[in-house]
Design an enzyme around this catalytic site. Structure first.
Site, PDB file in Angstrom:
ATOM      1  N   HIS A 212       0.519  -1.051   0.473  1.00  0.00           N
ATOM      2  CA  HIS A 212       0.234   0.076  -0.464  1.00  0.00           C
ATOM      3  C   HIS A 212       0.725   1.091  -0.127  1.00  0.00           C
ATOM      4  CE1 HIS A 212      -3.299   2.515   1.107  1.00  0.00           C
ATOM      5  NE2 HIS A 212      -3.785   1.671   0.683  1.00  0.00           N
TER       6      HIS A 212
ATOM      7  N   ASP B 261      -8.200  -5.568  -0.133  1.00  0.00           N
ATOM      8  CA  ASP B 261      -8.333  -6.657  -1.220  1.00  0.00           C
ATOM      9  C   ASP B 261      -7.891  -7.691  -0.617  1.00  0.00           C
ATOM     10  OD1 ASP B 261      -7.190  -3.563  -2.425  1.00  0.00           O
ATOM     11  OD2 ASP B 261      -9.154  -3.866  -2.912  1.00  0.00           O
TER      12      ASP B 261
HETATM   13  C1  SDX Z   1      -6.333  -0.110  -2.839  1.00  0.00           C
HETATM   14  O1  SDX Z   1      -4.690   4.407  -2.031  1.00  0.00           O
HETATM   15  C2  SDX Z   1      -5.610   3.932  -0.871  1.00  0.00           C
HETATM   16  O2  SDX Z   1      -6.109   4.572  -0.586  1.00  0.00           O
HETATM   17  C3  SDX Z   1      -6.054   2.687  -2.247  1.00  0.00           C
HETATM   18  C4  SDX Z   1      -7.032   1.872  -1.268  1.00  0.00           C
HETATM   19  C5  SDX Z   1      -8.249   2.125  -0.782  1.00  0.00           C
HETATM   20  O3  SDX Z   1      -8.831   1.987   0.089  1.00  0.00           O
HETATM   21  O4  SDX Z   1      -8.429   3.147  -1.467  1.00  0.00           O
HETATM   22  O5  SDX Z   1      -6.206   1.133  -0.005  1.00  0.00           O
HETATM   23  C6  SDX Z   1      -7.769   0.750  -2.667  1.00  0.00           C
HETATM   24  O6  SDX Z   1      -5.884  -0.479  -4.101  1.00  0.00           O
HETATM   25  C7  SDX Z   1      -5.654  -1.093  -1.625  1.00  0.00           C
HETATM   26  C8  SDX Z   1      -4.158  -1.720  -3.394  1.00  0.00           C
HETATM   27  C9  SDX Z   1      -4.782  -2.707  -3.952  1.00  0.00           C
HETATM   28  N1  SDX Z   1      -3.510  -2.983  -4.731  1.00  0.00           N
HETATM   29  C10 SDX Z   1      -2.775  -4.302  -4.998  1.00  0.00           C
HETATM   30  O7  SDX Z   1      -3.243  -5.140  -3.734  1.00  0.00           O
HETATM   31  C11 SDX Z   1      -2.013  -4.579  -5.994  1.00  0.00           C
HETATM   32  C12 SDX Z   1      -0.289  -5.411  -5.233  1.00  0.00           C
HETATM   33  N2  SDX Z   1      -0.219  -4.062  -4.672  1.00  0.00           N
HETATM   34  C13 SDX Z   1       1.369  -3.048  -5.406  1.00  0.00           C
HETATM   35  O8  SDX Z   1       0.122  -3.221  -7.211  1.00  0.00           O
HETATM   36  C14 SDX Z   1       1.313  -1.845  -4.412  1.00  0.00           C
HETATM   37  O9  SDX Z   1       1.559  -2.726  -3.669  1.00  0.00           O
HETATM   38  C15 SDX Z   1       0.494  -0.388  -5.047  1.00  0.00           C
HETATM   39  C16 SDX Z   1      -0.120  -0.032  -5.623  1.00  0.00           C
HETATM   40  C17 SDX Z   1      -0.441  -0.885  -3.447  1.00  0.00           C
HETATM   41  C18 SDX Z   1       1.529   0.272  -3.723  1.00  0.00           C
HETATM   42  O10 SDX Z   1       2.180   0.395  -5.104  1.00  0.00           O
HETATM   43  P1  SDX Z   1       3.381   1.480  -4.496  1.00  0.00           P
HETATM   44  O11 SDX Z   1       2.855   2.754  -3.559  1.00  0.00           O
HETATM   45  O12 SDX Z   1       3.961   2.762  -5.976  1.00  0.00           O
HETATM   46  O13 SDX Z   1       4.741   1.373  -3.956  1.00  0.00           O
HETATM   47  P2  SDX Z   1       5.195   0.525  -4.644  1.00  0.00           P
HETATM   48  O14 SDX Z   1       5.212   0.236  -6.032  1.00  0.00           O
HETATM   49  O15 SDX Z   1       6.963   2.157  -5.280  1.00  0.00           O
HETATM   50  O16 SDX Z   1       6.023  -0.506  -4.385  1.00  0.00           O
HETATM   51  C19 SDX Z   1       7.488   0.074  -3.687  1.00  0.00           C
HETATM   52  C20 SDX Z   1       8.374  -1.471  -3.495  1.00  0.00           C
HETATM   53  C21 SDX Z   1       8.983  -2.110  -5.032  1.00  0.00           C
HETATM   54  O17 SDX Z   1      10.060  -2.530  -4.106  1.00  0.00           O
HETATM   55  P3  SDX Z   1      11.019  -1.606  -5.713  1.00  0.00           P
HETATM   56  O18 SDX Z   1      10.934  -1.002  -6.915  1.00  0.00           O
HETATM   57  O19 SDX Z   1      10.979  -0.289  -4.116  1.00  0.00           O
HETATM   58  O20 SDX Z   1      12.637  -2.770  -5.129  1.00  0.00           O
HETATM   59  O21 SDX Z   1       8.158  -2.649  -2.949  1.00  0.00           O
HETATM   60  C22 SDX Z   1       7.345  -3.644  -4.501  1.00  0.00           C
HETATM   61  C23 SDX Z   1       7.771  -3.009  -5.316  1.00  0.00           C
HETATM   62  O22 SDX Z   1       8.514  -4.091  -6.613  1.00  0.00           O
HETATM   63  N3  SDX Z   1       5.953  -4.089  -4.134  1.00  0.00           N
HETATM   64  C24 SDX Z   1       6.036  -5.070  -4.388  1.00  0.00           C
HETATM   65  C25 SDX Z   1       4.240  -5.331  -3.588  1.00  0.00           C
HETATM   66  N4  SDX Z   1       3.681  -4.284  -3.896  1.00  0.00           N
HETATM   67  C26 SDX Z   1       4.880  -3.282  -3.936  1.00  0.00           C
HETATM   68  N5  SDX Z   1       5.706  -6.613  -4.515  1.00  0.00           N
HETATM   69  C27 SDX Z   1       5.239  -7.820  -4.553  1.00  0.00           C
HETATM   70  N6  SDX Z   1       4.274  -7.506  -4.641  1.00  0.00           N
HETATM   71  C28 SDX Z   1       3.625  -6.323  -3.925  1.00  0.00           C
HETATM   72  N7  SDX Z   1       2.577  -6.499  -4.054  1.00  0.00           N
END
Ligand code: SDX
Length: 431
Positions: free
Chosen positions: A308, A366
């Site tokens: 998140h 989720d």
């Molecule tokens: C919702 O914003 C909100 O409030 C949204 C929400 C709401 O109520 O409105 O809470 C609802 O959208 C919840 C999130 C649902 N999405 C998912 O579950 C999809 C999987 N999660 C990711 O795509 C991700 O965690 C996000 C999109 C939720 C957040 O992404 P960010 O904040 O842009 O973080 P990032 O992509 O920069 O990740 C930071 C690091 C990265 O690694 P590095 O590049 O630093 O090496 O963490 C890794 C990412 O690769 N990472 C993950 C991961 N999520 C982040 N690695 C593996 N699996 C994951 N799920």
């Protein structure tokens, strides 16, 4: 709130710009850069808005480090245990918990707006039966502006109020119609003698061939899922609604824009993607394979339902959802649900893995919601529409807050341009 006298000083290339610092009631201080370009001739750059406040709001606050979510100051776990969705809607919309009389009046107003214009039924006939319900929902909610002209003048506080009630009341009806259309069953009209969550379940699962009694356990679980998804600060879909609304567009079109944004798998589409991932994993022995893929920089796979932008601790909604999953499945007589077992084991393994620990990746809202919705009989394609039904009140509340602010102006971000500088046209024979 008393204006702060604190400032941040930015010095560069012989220039010095003093920027006021504003102190919130909760959360980090905010450096107000609105005058930076005028005084310093530079922009700031923050493509994902990771460090950028887009607005001032009094509705919801998240402490990502503590894993705390407050709606008008009330913690989500208390609201989930003690309140119910329409009372939370009132709280988000009007700022305080209602008296009994206020709640009764509000619930009556919502209940009496749940039907949609009969001609809206024709819209559905234009969609393929196998269309994703989110596609139908985006289209029909946007079309509300073609039916409810008497609540599209956003300068009129009364029309804003009517549009707000209409959207909270009618989006579940439209979502249920989208589901019924996708399975070739007749639409079921809302009823005024049952509550909001029970009405939605009945519109989804009743058929004209027999009576349908809503299971109170399912209704309570449905209401709790609605409560947990109601609002969440300036997430992507809420920011979409705010930006669309800043041009003065009508509220129905702006909420349709929010639904479109929510559909993405990185946002509200994650609940569908998460259950499909848990089913693909199938058994706990395959979890290490998926953990390895999630950690592999060359693999675009991400653990759906994990991570998140704001929470760097457990999403408090995921905690309540996990408890509800245990309760609902047990009460429904579903024991040893394989998907729930995989989810719990996946959570345990991931939270012991240094990749997830170092990056502070925890289950989000989720991760468990799909397990409950699946047990209730919904197909995965209805998971995000249900999220949209619930989040409508959050979008509407944030929209009302912005539109009623006299200082509101159209949102128009600038950019870091790295394209060609000016060059003259070259005739085709000279290229
Ligand atoms: C919702 O914003 C909100 O409030 C949204 C929400 C709401 O109520 O409105 O809470 C609802 O959208 C919840 C999130 C649902 N999405 C998912 O579950 C999809 C999987 N999660 C990711 O795509 C991700 O965690 C996000 C999109 C939720 C957040 O992404 P960010 O904040 O842009 O973080 P990032 O992509 O920069 O990740 C930071 C690091 C990265 O690694 P590095 O590049 O630093 O090496 O963490 C890794 C990412 O690769 N990472 C993950 C991961 N999520 C982040 N690695 C593996 N699996 C994951 N799920």
């Amino acid at each position: 709130m008393a204006e702060s006298t604190k400032t941040a000083t930015l010095s560069f290339e012989g220039k010095t710009v003093d920027l006021p610092i504003r102190t919130p009631t909760a959360g980090p201080d905010v450096v107000d850069i609105s005058k930076l370009y005028a005084q310093g001739g530079v922009f700031t750059h923050d493509p994902g808005y990771t460090s950028t406040s887009s607005c001032e709001s009094k509705i919801t606050f998240i402490d990502g480090d503590k894993g705390e979510l407050l709606h008008r100051g009330y913690p989500i776990d208390q609201l989930a245990q003690k309140s119910h969705y329409l009372e939370v809607c009132y709280l988000l919309l009007y700022g305080d918990l209602p008296t009994a009389a206020e709640l009764e009046d509000f619930e009556s107003r919502v209940t009496n707006h749940t039907m949609v214009h009969e001609q809206m039924h024709n819209f559905f006939r234009g969609f393929r039966r196998d269309a994703h319900p989110m596609a139908t929902l985006v289209g029909v909610v946007g079309a509300m502006s073609a039916f409810y002209h008497d609540s599209t003048d956003i300068s009129d506080p009364w029309q804003r109020e009517v549009a707000s009630i209409r959207m909270i009341a009618k989006v579940p009806t439209i979502a249920a119609m989208a589901y019924k259309y996708s399975i070739g069953q007749p639409f079921v009209y809302p009823r005024n003698d049952i509550d909001y969550a029970a009405n939605f379940l009945r519109m989804c699962f009743a058929v004209p061939a027999e009576d349908y009694e809503v299971d109170p356990i399912m209704a309570r679980a449905m209401d709790r899922i609605f409560t947990l998804h109601a609002d969440h600060e300036q997430n992507a879909s809420t920011s979409t609604v705010r930006l669309a609304s800043s041009s003065g567009a009508n509220p129905f079109a702006c909420i349709a824009a929010g639904i479109a944004c929510l559909w993405g798998p990185a946002h509200g589409g994650a609940n569908q993607a998460c259950l499909e991932m848990l089913r693909e994993i199938g058994t706990p022995d395959r979890i290490p394979e998926f953990i390895a893929r999630a950690k592999d920089k060359d693999d675009p796979f991400r653990l759906m339902g994990f991570g998140h932008r704001v929470y760097k601790n457990f999403d408090p909604r995921a905690k309540v959802m996990k408890q509800s999953a245990d309760e609902v499945l047990d009460l429904m007589g579903i024991h040893d649900n394989p998907t729930l077992q995989v989810a719990k084991e996946l959570e345990r393994i991931a939270l012991e893995d240094e990749y997830f620990v170092d990056k502070k990746l925890y289950p989000n809202v989720d991760f468990y919601s799909g397990i409950i919705l699946d047990a209730m009989g919904f197909p995965t394609s209805m998971f995000t529409p249900i999220f949209a039904v619930s989040r409508t009140v959050g979008w509407v509340s944030q929209w009302k807050e912005m539109i009623s602010d006299p200082a509101m102006k159209i949102g128009r971000p600038r950019q870091l341009y790295t394209g060609h500088t000016r060059r003259d046209y070259v005739d085709v024979e000279n290229r």
